[in-house]
Design an enzyme around this catalytic site. Structure first.
Site, PDB file in Angstrom:
ATOM      1  N   CYS A  61      -7.052 -20.581 -48.417  1.00 21.80           N
ATOM      2  CA  CYS A  61      -6.999 -19.714 -49.596  1.00 21.80           C
ATOM      3  C   CYS A  61      -5.570 -19.448 -50.047  1.00 21.80           C
ATOM      4  CB  CYS A  61      -7.691 -18.393 -49.295  1.00 21.80           C
ATOM      5  SG  CYS A  61      -9.419 -18.600 -48.899  1.00 21.80           S
ATOM      6  N   HIS A  83      -5.611 -12.627 -53.847  1.00 20.81           N
ATOM      7  CA  HIS A  83      -6.684 -13.578 -53.585  1.00 20.81           C
ATOM      8  C   HIS A  83      -8.003 -12.807 -53.584  1.00 20.81           C
ATOM      9  CE1 HIS A  83      -9.342 -16.387 -51.853  1.00 20.81           C
ATOM     10  NE2 HIS A  83      -9.288 -15.924 -50.618  1.00 20.81           N
ATOM     11  N   ASN A 140     -15.512 -15.840 -53.806  1.00 19.30           N
ATOM     12  CA  ASN A 140     -14.261 -16.321 -53.188  1.00 19.30           C
ATOM     13  C   ASN A 140     -14.162 -17.827 -53.440  1.00 19.30           C
ATOM     14  OD1 ASN A 140     -12.282 -17.339 -51.485  1.00 19.30           O
ATOM     15  ND2 ASN A 140     -12.811 -16.008 -49.761  1.00 19.30           N
TER      16      ASN A 140
HETATM   17  N1  ACO Z   1     -26.482 -10.141 -45.854  1.00 19.78           N
HETATM   18  C1  ACO Z   1     -26.925  -9.147 -45.058  1.00 19.78           C
HETATM   19  N2  ACO Z   1     -26.351  -8.859 -43.858  1.00 19.78           N
HETATM   20  C2  ACO Z   1     -25.302  -9.618 -43.476  1.00 19.78           C
HETATM   21  C3  ACO Z   1     -24.805 -10.670 -44.270  1.00 19.78           C
HETATM   22  C4  ACO Z   1     -25.456 -10.916 -45.500  1.00 19.78           C
HETATM   23  N3  ACO Z   1     -25.041 -11.887 -46.332  1.00 19.78           N
HETATM   24  N4  ACO Z   1     -23.758 -11.233 -43.633  1.00 19.78           N
HETATM   25  C5  ACO Z   1     -23.601 -10.557 -42.478  1.00 19.78           C
HETATM   26  N5  ACO Z   1     -24.532  -9.595 -42.379  1.00 19.78           N
HETATM   27  C6  ACO Z   1     -24.734  -8.627 -41.300  1.00 19.78           C
HETATM   28  C7  ACO Z   1     -24.221  -9.132 -39.974  1.00 19.78           C
HETATM   29  O1  ACO Z   1     -25.170  -9.942 -39.329  1.00 19.78           O
HETATM   30  C8  ACO Z   1     -23.968  -7.843 -39.233  1.00 19.78           C
HETATM   31  O2  ACO Z   1     -25.216  -7.358 -38.740  1.00 19.78           O
HETATM   32  P1  ACO Z   1     -25.294  -6.575 -37.335  1.00 19.78           P
HETATM   33  O3  ACO Z   1     -24.471  -5.349 -37.522  1.00 19.78           O
HETATM   34  O4  ACO Z   1     -26.761  -6.325 -37.184  1.00 19.78           O
HETATM   35  O5  ACO Z   1     -24.718  -7.529 -36.322  1.00 19.78           O
HETATM   36  C9  ACO Z   1     -23.505  -6.882 -40.332  1.00 19.78           C
HETATM   37  O6  ACO Z   1     -23.948  -7.471 -41.576  1.00 19.78           O
HETATM   38  C10 ACO Z   1     -22.001  -6.699 -40.375  1.00 19.78           C
HETATM   39  O7  ACO Z   1     -21.365  -7.977 -40.251  1.00 19.78           O
HETATM   40  P2  ACO Z   1     -19.809  -8.139 -40.365  1.00 19.78           P
HETATM   41  O8  ACO Z   1     -19.446  -9.575 -40.191  1.00 19.78           O
HETATM   42  O9  ACO Z   1     -19.158  -7.120 -39.479  1.00 19.78           O
HETATM   43  O10 ACO Z   1     -19.611  -7.725 -41.888  1.00 19.78           O
HETATM   44  P3  ACO Z   1     -18.299  -7.374 -42.647  1.00 19.78           P
HETATM   45  O11 ACO Z   1     -18.398  -6.018 -43.175  1.00 19.78           O
HETATM   46  O12 ACO Z   1     -17.074  -7.734 -41.865  1.00 19.78           O
HETATM   47  O13 ACO Z   1     -18.386  -8.343 -43.918  1.00 19.78           O
HETATM   48  C11 ACO Z   1     -17.358 -10.373 -44.663  1.00 19.78           C
HETATM   49  C12 ACO Z   1     -18.373  -9.745 -43.736  1.00 19.78           C
HETATM   50  C13 ACO Z   1     -17.781 -10.099 -46.086  1.00 19.78           C
HETATM   51  C14 ACO Z   1     -17.297 -11.861 -44.385  1.00 19.78           C
HETATM   52  C15 ACO Z   1     -15.962  -9.737 -44.415  1.00 19.78           C
HETATM   53  O14 ACO Z   1     -15.702  -9.701 -43.048  1.00 19.78           O
HETATM   54  C16 ACO Z   1     -14.818 -10.477 -45.089  1.00 19.78           C
HETATM   55  O15 ACO Z   1     -14.704 -10.480 -46.296  1.00 19.78           O
HETATM   56  N6  ACO Z   1     -13.891 -11.057 -44.302  1.00 19.78           N
HETATM   57  C17 ACO Z   1     -12.634 -11.631 -44.779  1.00 19.78           C
HETATM   58  C18 ACO Z   1     -12.814 -12.999 -45.285  1.00 19.78           C
HETATM   59  C19 ACO Z   1     -11.465 -13.567 -45.655  1.00 19.78           C
HETATM   60  O16 ACO Z   1     -10.589 -12.904 -46.171  1.00 19.78           O
HETATM   61  N7  ACO Z   1     -11.254 -14.863 -45.385  1.00 19.78           N
HETATM   62  C20 ACO Z   1      -9.991 -15.470 -45.663  1.00 19.78           C
HETATM   63  C21 ACO Z   1     -10.047 -16.294 -46.847  1.00 19.78           C
HETATM   64  S1  ACO Z   1     -11.265 -17.543 -46.766  1.00 19.78           S
HETATM   65  C22 ACO Z   1     -10.498 -19.113 -46.609  1.00 19.78           C
HETATM   66  O17 ACO Z   1      -9.353 -19.242 -46.303  1.00 19.78           O
HETATM   67  C23 ACO Z   1     -11.321 -20.373 -46.882  1.00 19.78           C
END
Ligand code: ACO
Length: 328
Positions: free
Chosen positions: A115, A255, A285
């Site tokens: 990214c 980003h 994203n």
């Molecule tokens: N729908 C419903 N529930 C979901 C989903 C979904 N799509 N995805 C995950 N969950 C659930 C999980 O299973 C988990 O359930 P549990 O508590 O029963 O185990 C719960 O939601 C929380 O999961 P987390 O992974 O802790 O969720 P989080 O709040 O961290 O959100 C996300 C996930 C959106 C991916 C976030 O962590 C994020 O944006 N991370 C950063 C991503 C990023 O910046 N990447 C870098 C750039 S990408 C690149 O370089 C290609």
């Protein structure tokens, strides 16, 4: 004597026409519109059709940027395409774009920095301009991430999407231009965002397909905290290098990874929401495409005017992160 600088003279974008809403994803994976909106800020995204490929969008975004810059394709001397989703592994998609544009004099290569790819590419382009080597450089960030998603994996398929953005960078003079840029890497966390199949370590085979190694996997939660801290730090770094503070920033273009990351970084930097550009709600994203896509929208909406200070910052696979400050 005036000091040479690299100025952004044109921006462009292109996205697939197909809009996929959160409601549509509810019928594919166990998720909800409410979860996606509140955890990521995404309402809808653009997804390419099966027959479409990345360079088609990169080419259109590039043409739009060249039109705005009033630079002829023949006058482009370097093309850098930041992407992790090239048309094909060989050759570099930048070569296909060079041919499509008719930029016969231009050298062309791809850049892989997740990214952060657009920020990295912009930084490299700036160096070629400052050294006097090239006058006109085309910098593209383009991805069709949908082609590498596991549509059964709700932790990735609701986030990543498709699009392309491009800028023309041209030799100019300070005080306009890129005032400072920075790039950082920490490969010790290279396993946080991966797509392992199809390379020399795991060449494509029935076994890599069975194991789903051709899909993008992300340890989202661990990435989240690092993203907030890194984007804040690198933003402060480039502002300090430019002799500026967050108060001087007219528009912050982060980003578009997650609305909560954008909000947290804005809060830490003291940049209010009105001065941050957000379009994650409409595009999701799009990795390396996300900043140039947002930049083009902001320019065409009149949110950026001559003399404004624009801060761009990204974080992604590698792990990589980087930022730049531009006086428009
Ligand atoms: N729908 C419903 N529930 C979901 C989903 C979904 N799509 N995805 C995950 N969950 C659930 C999980 O299973 C988990 O359930 P549990 O508590 O029963 O185990 C719960 O939601 C929380 O999961 P987390 O992974 O802790 O969720 P989080 O709040 O961290 O959100 C996300 C996930 C959106 C991916 C976030 O962590 C994020 O944006 N991370 C950063 C991503 C990023 O910046 N990447 C870098 C750039 S990408 C690149 O370089 C290609």
């Amino acid at each position: 004597m005036a000091t040479r600088s690299a100025i952004i003279t044109g921006t462009g974008m292109s996205v697939p026409s197909r809009v996929v809403t959160n409601a549509e994803l509810e019928s594919i994976v166990d998720t909800s519109d409410e979860w996606i909106r509140t955890r990521t800020g995404i309402r809808e995204r653009r997804i390419a059709a099966p027959h479409e490929y990345m360079s088609q969008f990169a080419l259109e975004a590039s043409k739009n940027a060249l039109d705005m810059a009033e630079v002829a394709a023949e006058d482009v001397e370097l093309i850098i395409c930041a992407t992790v989703t090239p048309d094909v592994p060989i050759p570099a998609t930048a070569c296909l774009i060079q041919h499509g544009l008719g930029s016969r004099r231009a050298a062309a290569f791809d850049m892989s920095a997740g990214c952060s790819g657009f920020i990295y590419a912009q930084s490299v382009a700036k160096q070629f301009i400052l050294s006097g080597r090239y006058r006109n450089v085309l910098v593209i960030g383009a991805e069709l991430l949908s082609k590498f998603l596991d549509w059964k994996d709700r932790t990735t398929c609701v986030i990543f999407a498709d699009g392309a953005g491009a800028v023309v960078m041209t030799e100019g003079e300070l005080p306009r231009g890129v005032l400072a840029s920075a790039m950082h890497t920490d490969g010790s966390m290279s396993d946080f965002i991966v797509m392992e199949g199809g390379g020399s370590r795991y060449p494509a085979s029935p076994s890599t397909l069975d194991r789903g190694l051709h899909f993008i996997r992300m340890r989202g939660n661990e990435t989240f905290k690092l993203a907030v801290r890194s984007i804040e730090e690198v933003s402060r770094e480039v502002l300090a290098k430019s002799g500026l503070t967050p108060d001087d920033v007219t528009l912050f273009i982060p980003h578009q990874a997650n609305q909560r990351i954008i909000d947290a970084v804005g809060e830490r930097l003291g940049i209010p929401a009105e001065r941050s550009y957000v379009n994650i709600d409409r595009y999701g994203n799009t990795s390396a495409a996300s900043i140039p896509l947002a930049l083009d929208e902001a320019v065409r909406k009149g949110r950026i005017r001559r003399g404004d200070v624009v801060l761009m910052a990204a974080f992604g696979a590698g792990l990589t992160w980087g930022a730049s400050v531009v006086r428009w």
